[in-house]
Design a protein around this motif. Structure first.
Motif, short mmCIF file in Angstrom:
data_model
loop_
_atom_site.label_atom_id
_atom_site.label_comp_id
_atom_site.label_asym_id
_atom_site.label_seq_id
_atom_site.Cartn_x
_atom_site.Cartn_y
_atom_site.Cartn_z
N ALA A 112 5.40 8.27 2.01
CA ALA A 112 5.20 6.85 1.73
C ALA A 112 6.50 6.08 1.86
O ALA A 112 6.52 4.97 2.41
CB ALA A 112 4.62 6.68 0.33
N LEU B 45 1.36 6.75 -6.72
CA LEU B 45 0.23 7.63 -7.02
C LEU B 45 0.52 9.06 -6.61
O LEU B 45 0.26 10.00 -7.37
CB LEU B 45 -1.01 7.15 -6.26
CG LEU B 45 -1.70 5.88 -6.74
CD1 LEU B 45 -2.84 5.55 -5.81
CD2 LEU B 45 -2.20 6.07 -8.15
N PHE C 273 0.84 -1.22 0.00
CA PHE C 273 0.00 0.00 0.00
C PHE C 273 0.86 1.25 0.00
O PHE C 273 0.57 2.22 -0.72
CB PHE C 273 -0.92 0.02 1.22
CG PHE C 273 -2.12 -0.86 1.10
CD1 PHE C 273 -2.33 -1.62 -0.04
CD2 PHE C 273 -3.06 -0.93 2.12
CE1 PHE C 273 -3.44 -2.44 -0.16
CE2 PHE C 273 -4.17 -1.74 2.00
CZ PHE C 273 -4.36 -2.51 0.87
N ALA C 274 1.92 1.22 0.82
CA ALA C 274 2.80 2.40 0.89
C ALA C 274 3.46 2.66 -0.45
O ALA C 274 3.56 3.79 -0.91
CB ALA C 274 3.85 2.21 1.98
N LEU D 212 2.20 1.84 -3.33
CA LEU D 212 1.14 2.34 -4.21
C LEU D 212 1.00 3.84 -4.02
O LEU D 212 0.88 4.61 -4.99
CB LEU D 212 -0.16 1.62 -3.88
CG LEU D 212 -1.31 1.79 -4.86
CD1 LEU D 212 -0.89 1.26 -6.21
CD2 LEU D 212 -2.53 1.06 -4.35
N ARG D 213 1.02 4.28 -2.73
CA ARG D 213 0.92 5.72 -2.46
C ARG D 213 2.13 6.45 -3.03
O ARG D 213 2.02 7.56 -3.54
CB ARG D 213 0.78 5.94 -0.95
CG ARG D 213 0.74 7.37 -0.47
CD ARG D 213 -0.11 8.27 -1.29
NE ARG D 213 -1.52 8.16 -1.04
CZ ARG D 213 -2.45 8.65 -1.86
NH1 ARG D 213 -2.10 9.29 -2.96
NH2 ARG D 213 -3.72 8.49 -1.59
N PRO E 26 0.25 12.58 -5.41
CA PRO E 26 0.29 13.73 -6.31
C PRO E 26 1.47 14.65 -6.03
O PRO E 26 2.02 15.23 -6.95
CB PRO E 26 -1.04 14.44 -6.06
CG PRO E 26 -1.51 13.94 -4.74
CD PRO E 26 -0.94 12.59 -4.56
N THR E 27 1.87 14.78 -4.77
CA THR E 27 2.95 15.71 -4.47
C THR E 27 4.22 14.96 -4.10
O THR E 27 4.19 13.78 -3.74
CB THR E 27 2.60 16.66 -3.32
OG1 THR E 27 2.56 15.89 -2.13
CG2 THR E 27 1.24 17.30 -3.53
N LEU E 28 5.32 15.69 -4.16
CA LEU E 28 6.61 15.13 -3.78
C LEU E 28 6.60 14.63 -2.34
O LEU E 28 7.14 13.59 -2.02
CB LEU E 28 7.66 16.22 -3.97
CG LEU E 28 9.06 15.92 -3.50
CD1 LEU E 28 9.70 15.00 -4.51
CD2 LEU E 28 9.86 17.18 -3.37
N TYR E 29 5.94 15.42 -1.44
CA TYR E 29 5.99 15.08 -0.02
C TYR E 29 5.16 13.85 0.28
O TYR E 29 5.47 13.12 1.22
CB TYR E 29 5.58 16.29 0.81
CG TYR E 29 6.58 17.39 0.65
CD1 TYR E 29 7.79 17.31 1.32
CD2 TYR E 29 6.38 18.44 -0.22
CE1 TYR E 29 8.75 18.26 1.14
CE2 TYR E 29 7.34 19.40 -0.41
CZ TYR E 29 8.53 19.31 0.28
OH TYR E 29 9.50 20.24 0.08
N ASP E 30 4.09 13.59 -0.51
CA ASP E 30 3.38 12.33 -0.35
C ASP E 30 4.30 11.16 -0.60
O ASP E 30 4.26 10.16 0.11
CB ASP E 30 2.21 12.28 -1.34
CG ASP E 30 1.04 13.09 -0.88
OD1 ASP E 30 0.61 12.87 0.25
OD2 ASP E 30 0.59 13.97 -1.64
#
Lengths: 156, 90, 124
Positions: free
Chosen positions: B32, B22, B15-16, B18-19, B24-28
């Motif tokens: 992850a 996916l 899941f991590a 996948l995030r 949208p931002t660099l910090y996401d």
């Protein structure tokens, strides 16, 4: 001197726990490396009440127990939000005032806020902490000031 | 039961990832990857208890340290990366 | 006695796995970066804590026990520091939390686009 002793004790404990071999040669290496690290830290002048907060030894454990309970309760609340879906959260940004006297107290307070799920401290200037809260309840809990008072008491 | 927990952790790591793909931002993506790293530490600690694999805990401790340092390093890089050209111009 | 310890560690391991999964689902499900930090911090605190405590019951009084305690303490300390550093870096780079964002009318993709380009152009 107290700080050097505390650092040496911590480092020796770390070595003994991680080594698992207690032959004279390796114990000699332990003494040599602990002494050189302690001497290096002493000459770098980084050993003080901030890196070795000895004055908190007796007040900190009680606070940690309370924090532990808070963390578990907050975890359950955030886990409920995850399973209920996006509609159950209402993110908001609040500013709380830290009333602690020392920098160390403010850092303990900000770190406790981050450790509790549902609230993250995102910025810090002087003694105002900007906090992002996941739900209104978490924000209201924090604004109640219970944690602030307890950290003040830890500081003594 | 260790195998069950290990499988759950592998799902969490998937899941991590996948995030991280996916996000949208660099910090996401950084978040992850950090989460992936902390789960790797747990997975290593569990592998230590599976039969025939001793001494994985030392690797877990080392990995926890490396993971923390690398996340802080990457964040520092991106925090100051945007600022540097302005300093050069000024 | 052994069976009792096994059952306790079972309970800890299963609930720890459950909280880890919850955090991972929150990581996928929450709408913006700042709320995803909260989801990640579930797995960092209670998920990791429960799994490591469950392993401590299996370890017994051996040298494994203090090592597990070290991992637990370190992951709690490093987890908070890393999430604070990430939130602060995101805020500094112009990423706004969902609530504030409505006032500015700035989309997160837009704001991060500039950051990405800035990072690329600064490379020598």
């Amino acid at each position: 001197m107290r700080h050097v002793l505390a650092l040496s004790a911590t480092l020796s404990f770390f070595w003994l726990v991680n080594s698992g071999h207690y032959t004279p040669l390796l114990l000699f290496f332990m003494v040599v490396s602990v002494l050189s690290v302690a001497a290096l830290c002493h000459y770098m002048d980084v050993l003080d009440g901030e890196s070795q907060p000895l004055n908190l030894t007796f007040t900190l454990p009680g606070y940690l127990l309370w924090l532990f309970r808070e963390v578990i309760l907050a975890n359950i609340a955030v886990a409920r939000c995850v399973w209920l879906g996006t509609s159950s959260i209402s993110p908001c940004v609040i500013t709380v005032t830290a009333n602690q006297k020392s920098d160390l107290g403010i850092v303990i307070y900000a770190n406790s806020i981050t450790l509790t799920p549902g609230t993250v401290s995102i910025d810090l200037n002087e003694n105002h902490i900007v906090v992002h809260a996941l739900t209104g309840e978490a924000a209201a809990d924090l604004l109640g000031g219970e944690m602030d008072r307890r950290v003040c008491r830890v500081e003594g | 039961m260790f195998a069950l927990t290990a499988v759950a952790l592998l799902v969490v790591m998937a899941f991590a990832l996948l995030r991280a793909f996916l996000g949208p931002t660099l910090y996401d993506r950084i978040l992850a990857v950090n989460n992936f790293g902390t789960k790797t530490v747990l997975l290593l600690a569990i592998i230590d208890f599976l039969p025939g694999r001793p001494d994985f805990l030392d690797i877990a401790i080392t990995y926890a340290l490396i993971n923390f340092i690398s996340i802080i390093g990457v964040l520092r890089f991106f925090e100051y990366a945007g600022r540097k050209p302005a300093e050069k111009e000024g | 006695m052994d069976i009792l310890f096994d059952i306790i560690s079972w309970i800890f391991l299963v609930s720890g796995s459950f909280f880890c999964l919850t955090g991972a689902i929150g990581l996928l499900r929450f709408p913006d970066f700042f709320s995803r930090i909260h989801a990640a911090s579930i797995t960092d605190t209670l998920g990791a804590g429960l799994i490591l405590v469950g392993l401590m019951f299996q370890a017994g009084w051996t040298l494994t026990l203090p090592k597990l305690i070290l991992i637990l303490l370190f992951s709690l300390l490093a987890g908070t520091t890393a999430s604070h550093a990430m939130a602060k870096a995101a805020l500094k780079s112009g990423l706004q939390p969902l609530e504030v964002q409505k006032d500015n009318g700035k989309a997160p993709e837009e704001s991060i686009g500039t950051t990405d380009e800035g990072a690329l152009s600064s490379k020598p």
